[in-house]
Scaffold this motif. Structure first.
Motif, short mmCIF file in Angstrom:
data_model
loop_
_atom_site.label_atom_id
_atom_site.label_comp_id
_atom_site.label_asym_id
_atom_site.label_seq_id
_atom_site.Cartn_x
_atom_site.Cartn_y
_atom_site.Cartn_z
N SER A 147 0.79 -1.24 0.00
CA SER A 147 0.00 0.00 0.00
C SER A 147 0.82 1.29 0.00
O SER A 147 0.44 2.25 -0.69
CB SER A 147 -0.99 0.02 1.17
N GLU A 156 -4.54 8.69 -3.48
CA GLU A 156 -5.50 8.21 -2.48
C GLU A 156 -6.86 7.91 -3.08
O GLU A 156 -7.48 6.89 -2.75
CB GLU A 156 -5.64 9.26 -1.37
N ASN A 157 -7.34 8.76 -3.95
CA ASN A 157 -8.70 8.61 -4.46
C ASN A 157 -8.86 7.32 -5.28
O ASN A 157 -9.80 6.55 -5.07
CB ASN A 157 -9.08 9.83 -5.30
N SER A 159 -6.85 4.76 -5.19
CA SER A 159 -6.56 3.63 -4.31
C SER A 159 -7.79 3.23 -3.52
O SER A 159 -8.08 2.03 -3.34
CB SER A 159 -5.42 3.97 -3.35
N ARG A 160 -8.53 4.23 -3.07
CA ARG A 160 -9.74 3.92 -2.29
C ARG A 160 -10.70 3.07 -3.13
O ARG A 160 -11.27 2.10 -2.65
CB ARG A 160 -10.42 5.21 -1.83
N ARG A 161 -10.86 3.43 -4.38
CA ARG A 161 -11.76 2.64 -5.24
C ARG A 161 -11.24 1.23 -5.47
O ARG A 161 -11.94 0.24 -5.22
CB ARG A 161 -11.97 3.35 -6.58
N LEU A 164 -10.90 -1.32 -2.62
CA LEU A 164 -12.18 -1.79 -2.09
C LEU A 164 -12.96 -2.66 -3.07
O LEU A 164 -13.64 -3.60 -2.66
CB LEU A 164 -13.05 -0.60 -1.68
#
Length: 261
Positions: A147, A156-157, A159-161, A164
């Motif tokens: 990570s 970050e944006n 990666s969040r998608r 998950l």
């Protein structure tokens, strides 16, 4: 250096480290992790080396963790799992902190831990047919060890998608979110990597190394007096260095710098 899961070749001042387990889509196990760590540690210390290319044999770049290795890990204790994960973390850090610039040459699909390998490199070039996937949550896991590098690479944006959803995405999406620097047709991959490597080799070796450190140290910092003083000190130091003086002199005298001779 002699390896069982990698091959290493040299052309001039450039070394190519090639993942060489095409029969398992270059999935890595504890042997691969140890060999990559050793290879990048040793190559990073070679004074005459200017750049490293991380490549792979076969249709896939890297499918992540080897299934047999994962089966073995299923029986590990917490302490054994922790120690095992630290070995992977050390491999990624060795690539990330390598004094030489590292170019990832992604000729095929890159999944899970393979994305960690690529993210730890400085420049990522992928073929337009490559697919990417952070598939860990499908297995009840998380991409924890990789990570720090993946988030730096894609932000970050995104990666969040993808952390998950574990959705597979293509090379153009990798380019759009900033994960890949270049996306090219398969028949143009060698030429594009060679073009980037040539640019790296033509530059001052000391400046390239210090520029790599500069990005790592400055990113995320607050622009304050301490940062201004630090960056001023860095440019003052490199201006007075042998290659700094030689580079400026060669430019003014309209000649090639000594590191190109």
């Amino acid at each position: 250096m002699s390896f069982t899961t990698l091959t290493i070749s040299r052309e001039g001042k450039v070394a190519t480290v090639t993942l060489n387990r095409p029969d398992v889509r270059n999935a890595f196990n504890e042997t691969t992790i140890a060999e990559i760590t050793q290879a990048f540690g040793d190559l990073g210390a070679e004074a005459d080396l200017r750049a490293i290319v991380l490549a792979a044999n076969g249709p896939a770049f890297c499918a992540g963790a080897d299934l047999n290795w994962m089966k073995k890990m299923a029986g590990y204790t917490h302490a054994e799992n922790h120690a095992d994960a630290l070995q992977l973390a050390e491999m990624l850090r060795t690539i990330y902190l390598c004094p030489k610039p590292v170019v990832a040459k992604v000729q095929g699909d890159c999944y899970a831990g393979g994305m960690g390998l690529v993210s730890a490199c400085d420049i990522i070039v992928a073929v337009d047919q490559a697919n990417f996937c952070l598939s860990e949550v499908k297995l009840g896991l998380i991409p924890a060890t990789i990570s720090p590098y993946v988030i730096k690479a894609m932000g970050e944006n995104a990666s969040r998608r993808y952390f998950l959803t574990a959705e597979r995405f293509g090379a153009q999406e990798a380019l759009r979110i900033g994960f890949a620097h270049e996306v090219v047709a398969a028949d143009a991959l060698d030429a594009k990597v060679a073009e980037i490597v040539k640019a790296l080799v033509n530059n001052s070796p000391n400046a390239v190394q210090q520029a790599k450190v500069l990005v790592r140290d400055v990113v995320g910092q607050t622009v304050n007096d301490a940062l201004l003083a630090d960056t001023a000190e860095r440019i003052a130091h490199i201006r007075a260095s042998e290659q700094g003086r030689e580079g400026v002199a060669s430019f003014l005298e309209k000649r090639k710098p000594s590191w190109l001779n």
